[in-house]
Enzyme design. Structure first.
Site, PDB file in Angstrom:
ATOM      1  N   HIS A 139       0.788  -1.439  -0.073  1.00 49.37           N
ATOM      2  CA  HIS A 139      -0.030   0.103   0.068  1.00 49.37           C
ATOM      3  C   HIS A 139       0.994   1.283  -0.015  1.00 49.37           C
ATOM      4  O   HIS A 139       1.779   1.538   0.827  1.00 49.37           O
ATOM      5  CB  HIS A 139      -0.911   0.018   1.229  1.00 49.37           C
ATOM      6  CG  HIS A 139      -1.846   1.018   1.238  1.00 49.37           C
ATOM      7  ND1 HIS A 139      -2.077   1.984   2.418  1.00 49.37           N
ATOM      8  CD2 HIS A 139      -2.938   1.251   0.672  1.00 49.37           C
ATOM      9  CE1 HIS A 139      -3.129   2.809   2.351  1.00 49.37           C
ATOM     10  NE2 HIS A 139      -3.386   2.531   0.998  1.00 49.37           N
ATOM     11  N   HIS A 143      -1.362  11.049  -2.069  1.00 50.76           N
ATOM     12  CA  HIS A 143      -2.681  10.640  -1.769  1.00 50.76           C
ATOM     13  C   HIS A 143      -3.481  11.738  -1.399  1.00 50.76           C
ATOM     14  O   HIS A 143      -4.761  11.968  -1.638  1.00 50.76           O
ATOM     15  CB  HIS A 143      -2.681   9.659  -0.381  1.00 50.76           C
ATOM     16  CG  HIS A 143      -3.724   9.148   0.299  1.00 50.76           C
ATOM     17  ND1 HIS A 143      -4.654   9.960   1.175  1.00 50.76           N
ATOM     18  CD2 HIS A 143      -4.538   7.894  -0.057  1.00 50.76           C
ATOM     19  CE1 HIS A 143      -5.657   9.293   1.393  1.00 50.76           C
ATOM     20  NE2 HIS A 143      -5.726   8.361   0.677  1.00 50.76           N
TER      21      HIS A 143
HETATM   22  O1  G3P Z   1      -6.467   1.365  -3.149  1.00 48.68           O
HETATM   23  C1  G3P Z   1      -6.690   0.990  -1.699  1.00 48.68           C
HETATM   24  C2  G3P Z   1      -6.658   2.124  -0.790  1.00 48.68           C
HETATM   25  O2  G3P Z   1      -5.553   2.951  -0.942  1.00 48.68           O
HETATM   26  C3  G3P Z   1      -7.918   2.869  -0.920  1.00 48.68           C
HETATM   27  O3  G3P Z   1      -7.987   4.060  -0.030  1.00 48.68           O
HETATM   28  O4  G3P Z   1      -7.430   6.241   1.108  1.00 48.68           O
HETATM   29  O5  G3P Z   1      -5.585   4.754   1.105  1.00 48.68           O
HETATM   30  O6  G3P Z   1      -6.139   5.542  -1.132  1.00 48.68           O
HETATM   31  P1  G3P Z   1      -6.726   5.173   0.298  1.00 48.68           P
HETATM   32 MG    MG Z   2      -4.972   4.466  -2.281  1.00 47.99          MG
END
Ligand code: G3P
Ligand code: MG
Length: 230
Positions: A10, A52
């Site tokens: 992630h 992000h």
């Molecule tokens: O793509 C999975 C996750 O990244 C979605 O939520 O807010 O961490 O981008 P976020």
């Molecule tokens: Mg994400």
């Protein structure tokens, strides 16, 4: 059916390195990930970058919106999407590209993202998976570049999950693992969709989710999850 790895890092390996940076992608690879997830949005001059938040405040300590900042004025640690792709080519990393538009730029961000993929994505890597919480972004990606597989991001799985997924022609559902129930997981898998969950950093939780039929765990700590599920 979409082929995904069991584990995706992630924002790279966000537990160990600054999220969504080249250092984080290298760390994910070093810790065994074969794919990473990144967030792509546009600068003021429409350059796709990996970040992000809509603001630079949390990650870069600059109180300014990305949508109001030129690429040339961003800190060097913020990779462009092209920089990120070059890094993936070097490392042999696959990618779940989350289209994360700033408000009002859903269509433009999707278009620029897929145009960049068409131009830069190396043939040596597996085809990327696009995902987004924004139906308008997924629809725009589909219209411009239907060849890239799409997953719909759903914060939780409501009754209408299937119609929302079909509406954007997605082949996968990416959802919050903490809110996923076993019956919903079975329903999604039975319907033929690839099922991924975020953001799971606990090995026992990951094992339970895999037991429910989840295909892919998106995690800040790929080494922890790989050790738990293999
Ligand atoms: O793509 C999975 C996750 O990244 C979605 O939520 O807010 O961490 O981008 P976020
Ligand atoms: Mg994400």
């Amino acid at each position: 059916m979409l082929q995904l790895p069991k584990v995706i890092g992630h924002r790279g390996a966000a537990a160990y390195a600054p999220e969504n940076t080249l250092a984080s992608f290298r760390e994910a690879r070093r810790r065994g990930a074969t794919w990473v997830e990144i967030d792509v949005k546009l600068t003021a001059d429409a350059v796709p970058i990996v970040m992000h938040d809509p603001s630079l405040k949390r990650t870069m300590a600059i109180d300014r919106l990305v949508a109001e900042t030129l690429r040339a004025d961003l800190p060097k640690d913020v990779p462009s999407f092209e920089d990120a792709i070059a890094c993936f080519a070097e490392l042999g990393l696959g990618c779940n590209v989350e289209i994360k538009p700033c408000e009002g730029r859903e269509v433009e961000t999707a278009r620029v993202t897929v145009e960049t993929l068409r131009r830069c994505w190396p043939a040596s890597l597996p085809q990327p998976l696009l995902s987004s919480f924004k139906p308008a972004s997924l629809a725009a990606a589909r219209a411009v570049a239907p060849e890239f597989a799409r997953a719909i991001l759903l914060g939780e799985i409501a009754e209408d999950w299937r119609s929302r997924t079909e509406e954007v022609g997605a082949v996968g559902v990416n959802t919050n693992g903490a809110k996923l129930t076993a019956p919903r997981a079975v329903e999604i898998r039975k319907a033929g969709y690839a099922l991924s969950v975020y953001t799971i950093n606990d090995g026992d939780v990951a094992r339970a989710l895999i037991g429910m039929g989840v295909d892919c765990i998106i995690t800040d700590a790929p080494d922890v999850i790989l050790a738990a599920i293999n």
